[in-house]
Design a protein around this motif. Structure first.
Motif, PDB file in Angstrom:
ATOM      1  N   PRO A   1       0.822  -1.218   0.000  1.00 29.45           N
ATOM      2  CA  PRO A   1       0.000   0.000   0.000  1.00 29.45           C
ATOM      3  C   PRO A   1       0.858   1.271   0.000  1.00 29.45           C
ATOM      4  N   GLN A   2       0.335   2.297  -0.615  1.00 30.45           N
ATOM      5  CA  GLN A   2       1.027   3.586  -0.593  1.00 30.45           C
ATOM      6  C   GLN A   2       0.826   4.257   0.762  1.00 30.45           C
ATOM      7  N   VAL A   3       1.901   4.822   1.301  1.00 27.36           N
ATOM      8  CA  VAL A   3       1.776   5.643   2.515  1.00 27.36           C
ATOM      9  C   VAL A   3       2.528   6.950   2.265  1.00 27.36           C
ATOM     10  N   ASP A   4       2.067   8.005   2.912  1.00 31.43           N
ATOM     11  CA  ASP A   4       2.746   9.296   2.779  1.00 31.43           C
ATOM     12  C   ASP A   4       4.194   9.158   3.221  1.00 31.43           C
ATOM     13  N   GLY A   5       5.115   9.662   2.405  1.00 33.88           N
ATOM     14  CA  GLY A   5       6.533   9.633   2.768  1.00 33.88           C
ATOM     15  C   GLY A   5       7.311   8.524   2.089  1.00 33.88           C
TER      16      GLY A   5
ATOM     17  N   PRO B   1      11.161   4.006   8.192  1.00 36.20           N
ATOM     18  CA  PRO B   1       9.903   3.958   8.949  1.00 36.20           C
ATOM     19  C   PRO B   1       8.654   3.966   8.061  1.00 36.20           C
ATOM     20  N   PHE B   2       8.717   4.638   6.917  1.00 36.84           N
ATOM     21  CA  PHE B   2       7.553   4.667   6.017  1.00 36.84           C
ATOM     22  C   PHE B   2       7.331   3.282   5.380  1.00 36.84           C
ATOM     23  N   LEU B   3       8.440   2.568   5.129  1.00 40.95           N
ATOM     24  CA  LEU B   3       8.313   1.208   4.597  1.00 40.95           C
ATOM     25  C   LEU B   3       7.673   0.290   5.651  1.00 40.95           C
ATOM     26  N   LYS B   4       8.020   0.502   6.908  1.00 47.72           N
ATOM     27  CA  LYS B   4       7.400  -0.301   7.984  1.00 47.72           C
ATOM     28  C   LYS B   4       5.899  -0.027   8.068  1.00 47.72           C
ATOM     29  N   LYS B   5       5.526   1.232   7.908  1.00 47.54           N
ATOM     30  CA  LYS B   5       4.095   1.582   7.931  1.00 47.54           C
ATOM     31  C   LYS B   5       3.348   0.881   6.782  1.00 47.54           C
ATOM     32  N   ALA B   6       3.977   0.867   5.600  1.00 48.18           N
ATOM     33  CA  ALA B   6       3.350   0.210   4.445  1.00 48.18           C
ATOM     34  C   ALA B   6       3.266  -1.299   4.674  1.00 48.18           C
ATOM     35  N   TYR B   7       4.323  -1.872   5.233  1.00 43.09           N
ATOM     36  CA  TYR B   7       4.359  -3.313   5.525  1.00 43.09           C
ATOM     37  C   TYR B   7       3.241  -3.693   6.497  1.00 43.09           C
ATOM     38  N   ASP B   8       3.032  -2.849   7.500  1.00 47.23           N
ATOM     39  CA  ASP B   8       1.962  -3.113   8.467  1.00 47.23           C
ATOM     40  C   ASP B   8       0.588  -3.128   7.792  1.00 47.23           C
ATOM     41  N   LYS B   9       0.461  -2.359   6.721  1.00 42.54           N
ATOM     42  CA  LYS B   9      -0.827  -2.302   6.008  1.00 42.54           C
ATOM     43  C   LYS B   9      -1.058  -3.532   5.115  1.00 42.54           C
ATOM     44  N   LEU B  10      -0.068  -4.416   5.049  1.00 40.21           N
ATOM     45  CA  LEU B  10      -0.265  -5.671   4.304  1.00 40.21           C
ATOM     46  C   LEU B  10      -1.175  -6.641   5.064  1.00 40.21           C
ATOM     47  N   GLU B  11      -1.486  -6.317   6.313  1.00 37.41           N
ATOM     48  CA  GLU B  11      -2.279  -7.219   7.152  1.00 37.41           C
ATOM     49  C   GLU B  11      -3.574  -7.666   6.462  1.00 37.41           C
ATOM     50  N   THR B  12      -4.310  -6.717   5.892  1.00 41.32           N
ATOM     51  CA  THR B  12      -5.609  -7.039   5.281  1.00 41.32           C
ATOM     52  C   THR B  12      -5.456  -8.067   4.163  1.00 41.32           C
TER      53      THR B  12
END
Length: 465
Positions: free
Chosen positions: A70-74, A91-102
């Motif tokens: 998923p795209q995240v800001d940054g 950190p932005f890559l970690k945020k995107a990785y966390d959004k892989l949950e769905t």
């Protein structure tokens, strides 16, 4: 190959988005597939395409499951791994990785036969998913046992007993044997740049708390003390997976082999163990000033060398050329080769003319070097566990660390040249060279690594049997 097992496991494998993680996870997947288990290797499309091709006999047992990041800001568009980013943007890559949950949940719901996930340090949200779907979690840490031991117990990780960077610069009391394993202050400050709002310590601790097994890329022959400490502090199965030497899996990177013949000819013309190899991994990004200082040290050593210079991350407005001081290449042309981009590291290290490796201290690189018996010139740059690996190798007396300022990480070209000469040619480095040569019996042993992987496979079979 063994496809005659009674109880075929269906296992999802879910590494973090870094090449130093996805390859060890693939190696474990290959072994499990070879033993007849069905593997679902979950990553993002770009990372999957970067993986080396599977042997034909394993392809029916390994499926690659691409999840769209998923795209995240940054996070710059199109980026899917740490090698494409400066450390500040991880950190932005970690945020995107966390959004892989769905997407991961959707896949698991559509594959009810999957009852086991082998995962990495990052998805702290995975235990909740696993509980809902009645799936067992196995945490595979690609880090050394010493690094894992340094993190401490769950209360140390989740209770935040170490709060300031300075707290991490001393050997922890629970590592109750003589050792030097701790960070330098500049390493801790650097690592904090890639921390997300959910810290790595919190991610790691949450996953250890909820996993059935903690598997580490190590073995008792190399790290008996650290494995003992891990067993003591976690009170759950700690399973060494072996060191996963690349020789166990055949030639993985055929890309760039067209350059090997010319490189081999150059190496063939050099004396035995006279050349040192320099490579700082796929993700290390030193400033231009420090890269130039390193380059002057390499030049000042007056020894033959091969230096692989990679382009900085895609989002930076610099190139490999900016990292090489003007005129250096001409001055060293008689004894040095500077390669841009990719090089076949394992083939270079294994050549008889290569006598040492100036490395950023990535665990995979260290394993490759010791697997062919080559001593280490230790230059931990970047974040993560690199400093701890350098201390471990210095403690094991198979490498020498280039001295740097504890606070800002600065160094001089004289110190670089001196360290290179000590490891490569000086009398005082003779013991290091002998120790590294002896270490290949452990680190490069396919039989030893196979034994650990086989024991791990049996544990997984018993876990779900």
């Amino acid at each position: 190959m063994d496809f005659s097992i009674k109880n075929q496991l269906h296992i999802a494998v879910f590494p973090w988005l870094a090449y130093g993680h996805i390859v060890p996870f693939l190696r474990v997947s290959q072994f499990l597939a070879q033993k007849g288990h069905r593997i679902y290797y979950v990553s993002t499309p770009k990372n999957i395409t970067r993986l080396p091709a599977l042997p034909p006999n394993l392809r029916s047992n390994v499926s690659f499951i691409p999840l769209v990041l998923p795209q995240v800001d940054g996070l710059p568009p199109g980026v899917e791994s740490t090698s494409e980013l400066p450390i500040q943007k991880v950190p932005f890559l970690k945020k995107a990785y966390d959004k892989l949950e769905t997407q991961l949940v959707e896949f698991l719901k559509s594959s009810p036969q999957v009852k086991l996930i082998i995962h990495d340090f990052c998805p702290y949200w995975l235990p909740h998913v696993a509980t809902q779907l009645d799936i067992n979690l196995v945490y595979f840490s690609i880090l050394s046992a010493s690094t894992n031991a340094f993190f401490g117990s769950l209360s140390d990780m989740l209770g935040k007993t170490r709060r300031s960077p300075e707290d991490f610069t001393v050997v922890p009391v629970w590592m109750d044997y003589p050792n030097n394993i701790a960070f330098k202050l500049h390493e801790m400050v650097s690592h904090q740049e890639c921390e997300d709002t959910i810290s790595d310590s919190e991610r790691h601790g949450t996953l250890i708390l909820n996993c059935k097994i903690l598997a580490v890329r190590s073995c008792y022959e190399l790290e008996p003390e650290a494995l003992r400490v891990l067993n003591k502090i976690h009170q759950k199965p700690i399973v060494p997976l072996g060191l996963l030497p690349p020789s166990l899996f055949g030639t993985e990177d055929e890309v760039g082999d067209e350059n090997w013949e010319a490189l081999k000819k150059w190496l063939d013309s050099k004396q035995e163990k006279s050349v040192f190899y320099v490579a700082l991994g796929s993700e290390v990004c030193l400033s231009q000033e420090l890269m130039h200082e390193l380059a002057y040290g390499i030049e000042k050593s007056e020894l033959p060398f091969i230096w692989v210079v990679r382009n900085p991350p895609l989002v930076e407005e610099r190139s490999a050329e900016d990292m090489i001081p003007p005129g250096l290449e001409e001055r060293v042309s008689e004894r040095g080769l500077i390669l841009r981009g990719w090089a076949h590291q394992l083939k270079i290290l294994a050549h008889s003319s290569v006598g040492g490796f100036l490395t950023h201290c990535g665990w995979s690189s260290v394993i490759e070097s010791l697997g062919v018996g080559k001593p280490l010139i230790l230059f931990p740059v970047g974040s993560s566990d690199l400093g701890l690996v350098a201390r471990l190798m210095q403690w094991k007396k198979v490498g020498l660390e280039i001295e740097r300022d504890n606070v800002d990480g600065s160094f001089t070209n004289e110190l670089v040249a001196g360290s290179i000469k000590r490891v490569m040619v000086d009398q005082e480095g003779e013991q290091l060279r002998a120790n590294a040569h002896a270490m290949k019996e452990i680190v490069g042993s396919v039989e030893l690594s196979n034994k650990y992987l086989y024991e791990f496979t049996q544990l997984l079979e018993n876990l779900t049997g």
